[in-house]
Design an enzyme around this catalytic site. Structure first.
Site, mmCIF file in Angstrom:
data_model
loop_
_atom_site.group_PDB
_atom_site.id
_atom_site.type_symbol
_atom_site.label_atom_id
_atom_site.label_comp_id
_atom_site.label_asym_id
_atom_site.label_seq_id
_atom_site.Cartn_x
_atom_site.Cartn_y
_atom_site.Cartn_z
ATOM 1 N N ASP A 526 0.815 -1.230 0.000
ATOM 2 C CA ASP A 526 0.000 0.000 0.000
ATOM 3 C C ASP A 526 0.845 1.275 0.000
ATOM 4 O OD1 ASP A 526 -2.162 -1.621 0.185
ATOM 5 O OD2 ASP A 526 -2.510 -1.287 2.328
HETATM 6 P P1 NAP Z 1 0.736 -4.003 3.132
HETATM 7 O O1 NAP Z 1 0.147 -3.010 2.197
HETATM 8 O O2 NAP Z 1 -0.158 -4.579 4.168
HETATM 9 O O3 NAP Z 1 1.372 -5.145 2.219
HETATM 10 C C1 NAP Z 1 2.163 -6.130 2.756
HETATM 11 C C2 NAP Z 1 2.537 -7.079 1.643
HETATM 12 O O4 NAP Z 1 3.470 -8.000 2.187
HETATM 13 C C3 NAP Z 1 1.352 -7.887 1.142
HETATM 14 O O5 NAP Z 1 0.912 -7.413 -0.098
HETATM 15 C C4 NAP Z 1 1.879 -9.323 1.074
HETATM 16 O O6 NAP Z 1 1.746 -9.812 -0.249
HETATM 17 C C5 NAP Z 1 3.353 -9.176 1.416
HETATM 18 N N1 NAP Z 1 3.816 -10.288 2.252
HETATM 19 C C6 NAP Z 1 3.234 -10.863 3.303
HETATM 20 N N2 NAP Z 1 3.968 -11.855 3.772
HETATM 21 C C7 NAP Z 1 5.066 -11.930 2.991
HETATM 22 C C8 NAP Z 1 6.212 -12.755 2.978
HETATM 23 N N3 NAP Z 1 6.378 -13.748 3.865
HETATM 24 N N4 NAP Z 1 7.159 -12.523 2.048
HETATM 25 C C9 NAP Z 1 6.998 -11.537 1.141
HETATM 26 N N5 NAP Z 1 5.944 -10.736 1.110
HETATM 27 C C10 NAP Z 1 4.982 -10.925 2.028
HETATM 28 O O7 NAP Z 1 2.000 -3.417 3.916
HETATM 29 P P2 NAP Z 1 2.673 -1.981 3.871
HETATM 30 O O8 NAP Z 1 3.004 -1.574 2.478
HETATM 31 O O9 NAP Z 1 3.756 -2.041 4.897
HETATM 32 O O10 NAP Z 1 1.531 -0.999 4.342
HETATM 33 C C11 NAP Z 1 1.050 -1.004 5.671
HETATM 34 C C12 NAP Z 1 -0.455 -0.944 5.662
HETATM 35 O O11 NAP Z 1 -0.909 -1.151 7.006
HETATM 36 C C13 NAP Z 1 -0.972 0.403 5.195
HETATM 37 O O12 NAP Z 1 -2.163 0.239 4.460
HETATM 38 C C14 NAP Z 1 -1.259 1.117 6.515
HETATM 39 O O13 NAP Z 1 -2.237 2.100 6.398
HETATM 40 C C15 NAP Z 1 -1.728 -0.046 7.377
HETATM 41 N N6 NAP Z 1 -1.571 0.220 8.845
HETATM 42 C C16 NAP Z 1 -0.369 0.552 9.335
HETATM 43 C C17 NAP Z 1 -0.239 0.872 10.685
HETATM 44 C C18 NAP Z 1 1.082 1.270 11.273
HETATM 45 O O14 NAP Z 1 1.108 1.868 12.331
HETATM 46 N N7 NAP Z 1 2.194 0.946 10.629
HETATM 47 C C19 NAP Z 1 -1.344 0.819 11.524
HETATM 48 C C20 NAP Z 1 -2.571 0.442 10.978
HETATM 49 C C21 NAP Z 1 -2.671 0.137 9.632
HETATM 50 P P3 NAP Z 1 1.667 -11.408 -0.517
HETATM 51 O O15 NAP Z 1 0.547 -11.907 0.318
HETATM 52 O O16 NAP Z 1 1.415 -11.516 -1.982
HETATM 53 O O17 NAP Z 1 2.984 -11.970 -0.123
#
Ligand code: NAP
Length: 597
Positions: A526
């Site tokens: 994301d």
């Molecule tokens: P993300 O958008 O949740 O994407 C994570 C990606 O990691 C997934 O598409 C997944 O794809 C991949 N993944 C999972 N396990 C894996 C593995 N073992 N090896 C390789 N890839 C793997 O993560 P992000 O880009 O870090 O974004 C964070 C999201 O969380 C944002 O939408 C944010 O708003 C939300 N959030 C963050 C917080 C905070 O405080 N950080 C709090 C609340 C919400 P596959 O399944 O295809 O592998």
């Protein structure tokens, strides 16, 4: 209004303003340590708990006091130990290169705790002797000044978190402040015996010490949630105990009843809410949002009944049944407030609950007219609230959306509204990557939640070290909400010994992407989606992102084409410059390292 209350309210507001200014200076790099540091400081509920455990008003109040001392000391010991563990991992490049020192071992931590216990035992003995000789009046005056000093030390401690260089030193000051506050309280004239105090301190230190020394960094969010529930339980039990005492003394005035009402109400809902949050994060409970028809209406009715009960109690404080009904409803409300929220949104919830736990603490301060609890509660409340707002802003979500729940659901609906992104997706094998790396001058690594899932931080660091050895510059791009808690990526990379001066915040790194020969996206999704910039119909539209698509070439490490947290397809993967390296991030990096070596 009594002068005491007036002073208390001024202190509460000023501490909140001061907290706001100090905490806004804490860089995102240190947001996770900030969460656990304020959590440890909120263990100041120990002060009130010690007095109730030692005053011996009734058997029930002593029991509640003992449980509250146990819960609060678990938070203090566990919170400070885990904060220190985290902060020790943050190193600048020059420190990392001459690093070889092992982390403070469990053995040393235990020795420090035993030393503290012996010291506190001696102080208790001294307090008992002085009380027996009737010469504690002067000391009690001195204790008040100790409290002022410890409040100053807490603020300096938080101020230390404005830089990783001074953060540990700051935390030592805060720890010293806590020690002084606890030591001073042992001289309180209401304390008549120490056995339950020391029993609670002992049990709490053992539990907190074990958690603080051995809990893995990946479990920090659930530990924090659990710790909020313990702090809130302490506040609720002390509130109930004080209510019963004052009811029997027939001296429950309006101010005291209001403060007690807030203490048990906020404490009660924070207790069950935090337990639910911890359960969801630990996957003991289903992570999916649980919704039912009329959920909002029933929650609002519950809240109105609770507030109505409190107003009734302010006029009729002796209505014990109403009081316990209010406590019961608060416990139920906390539970119902968190069930409609998906596990992925728990970090925002934890931060909000942190803020509620601070308010419960401050209310306890008003009940006991203890200024240091008012100050710390206010600091904790401000910190939790600010962090929640920062997270919402970084996710482009409104605070209203967060405050009124059911937001885990939003993402599911968003998934249905996915824009139809199509085009060719290019994949790449690990043995094809070295040719790209060989000609690169700058590689930007973009870690995300997938790195945490794969526990790939050490593999990332190893590859980066190899690149640096080959004369290729490496920078890490850190999005404020990458992962699942504020500062998540920073803590994991620090654990892998990556110097913090290689980590760049979003605003700092974005200008570097056009000159980066390769952007290596490790499990981030994301936070890299260009739809946030260009696609008005995307649920991510408006969220600031890492501009990975501006790099000369892009490699994305993930297992499949599945979307991330927001449930939105990523346009980046269809960009002709982008290549997908499918597989578990750790496995892919290990293979990549082997062929590039
Ligand atoms: P993300 O958008 O949740 O994407 C994570 C990606 O990691 C997934 O598409 C997944 O794809 C991949 N993944 C999972 N396990 C894996 C593995 N073992 N090896 C390789 N890839 C793997 O993560 P992000 O880009 O870090 O974004 C964070 C999201 O969380 C944002 O939408 C944010 O708003 C939300 N959030 C963050 C917080 C905070 O405080 N950080 C709090 C609340 C919400 P596959 O399944 O295809 O592998």
């Amino acid at each position: 209004m009594t002068t005491e209350l007036e002073i208390g309210l001024y202190i509460f507001m000023l501490a909140g303003f001061l907290g706001y200014h100090v905490i806004t200076r804490v860089p995102p790099l240190l947001h996770t340590p900030l969460m656990s540091a304020t959590n440890a400081m909120s263990g100041i509920s120990l002060i009130g708990s010690l007095v109730v455990a030692g005053a011996g008003h009734t058997a029930l109040s002593t029991l509640f006091g003992f449980i509250a001392v146990t819960c609060s000391s678990t938070n203090v010991v566990g919170g400070f130990l885990i904060t220190d563990r985290m902060l020790k991992m943050f190193k600048a490049e020059r420190d990392a290169s001459r690093d070889g020192q092992p982390a403070r071992s469990g053995g040393t931590g235990v020795l420090v705790l035993v030393g503290l216990f012996v010291g506190l035992g001696l102080v208790a003995y001294l307090a008992g002797r002085l009380r027996a000789s009737g010469s504690t009046a002067g000391l009690e005056q001195a204790v008040k000044f100790f409290y002022i000093l410890s409040a100053a030390l807490f603020i300096l401690g938080l101020k230390g978190l404005s830089s990783p260089k001074y953060a540990r030193r700051g935390m030592f000051l805060a720890e010293f402040g806590m020690l002084m506050a606890v030591t001073g309280t042992l001289f309180n004239h209401e304390i008549l015996s120490f056995q339950w105090i020391f029993a609670g301190l002992g049990v709490g230190s053992i539990i907190g010490g074990s958690i603080g020394l051995w809990v893995p960094m990946t479990a920090v969010p659930q530990r924090t949630a659990l710790s909020h529930s313990l702090g809130a339980l302490a506040a609720t039990l002390i509130g109930i105990s004080e209510y019963l005492r004052h009811v029997s003394l027939h001296d429950l005035g309006t101010v005291l009843m209001t403060a007690l009402g807030f203490e048990v109400m906020i404490g009660g809902l924070t207790f069950t809410g935090s337990l639910m949050a911890a359960g969801k994060l630990q996957e003991l409970l289903p992570g999916a949002p649980m919704t039912y028809k009329g959920q909002n209406a029933s929650n609002i009715t519950l809240l109105t009944t609770m507030v109505g009960s409190l107003i009734y109690l302010i006029f009729v404080p002796s209505a014990t049944v109403v009081f316990f009904l209010m406590v019961g409803l608060a416990l139920l409300f906390g539970f119902l407030l968190v069930i409609p929220i998906g596990a992925a949104d728990m970090p925002v919830v934890i931060s909000l609950l942190n803020s509620y736990a601070g308010l419960a603490d401050a209310s306890m301060g008003f009940v006991l007219m203890n200024k240091i609890q008012i100050i710390t509660g206010s600091l904790d409340g401000t910190s939790g609230f600010l962090l929640s707002l920062l997270m919402c802003r970084a996710m482009n979500r409104s605070a209203m959306n967060v405050l009124f729940g059911a937001f885990g659901k939003v993402e599911e609906e968003a998934a249905a509204a996915v824009t139809d992104v199509r085009g060719a997706v290019r994949s790449i094998a690990p043995d094809e990557v070295p040719s790209l790396l060989d000609s690169a001058r700058l590689v930007v690594i973009v870690p995300g939640y997938g790195m945490a899932v794969a526990q790939a931080q050490h593999a990332v660091a190893e590859l980066a070290t190899l690149l640096l050895k080959r004369g290729i510059d490496v920078k890490y791009a850190i999005h404020p909400v990458a992962g699942r808690m504020p500062g998540h990526m920073n803590v994991l990379l620090a654990e892998a010994n990556v110097p913090y001066d290689r980590l760049f915040e979003m605003e700092q790194i974005n200008p570097f992407f056009p000159e980066a020969d390769l952007a290596l996206v490790v499990g981030a999704n994301d936070v890299t989606n260009p739809a946030a910039r260009s696609n008005r119909s995307s649920p991510l539209y408006g969220m600031p992102i890492l501009e990975v698509d501006r790099a000369k070439s892009i490699i994305v490490l993930k297992r499949s084409m599945r979307p991330g947290f927001a449930g939105v397809e990523n346009e980046l993967y269809y960009n002709p410059k982008c290549m997908m390296l499918f597989g578990d991030a750790k496995d892919s990096l290990t293979k990549l390292f082997t062929v590039f070596k």
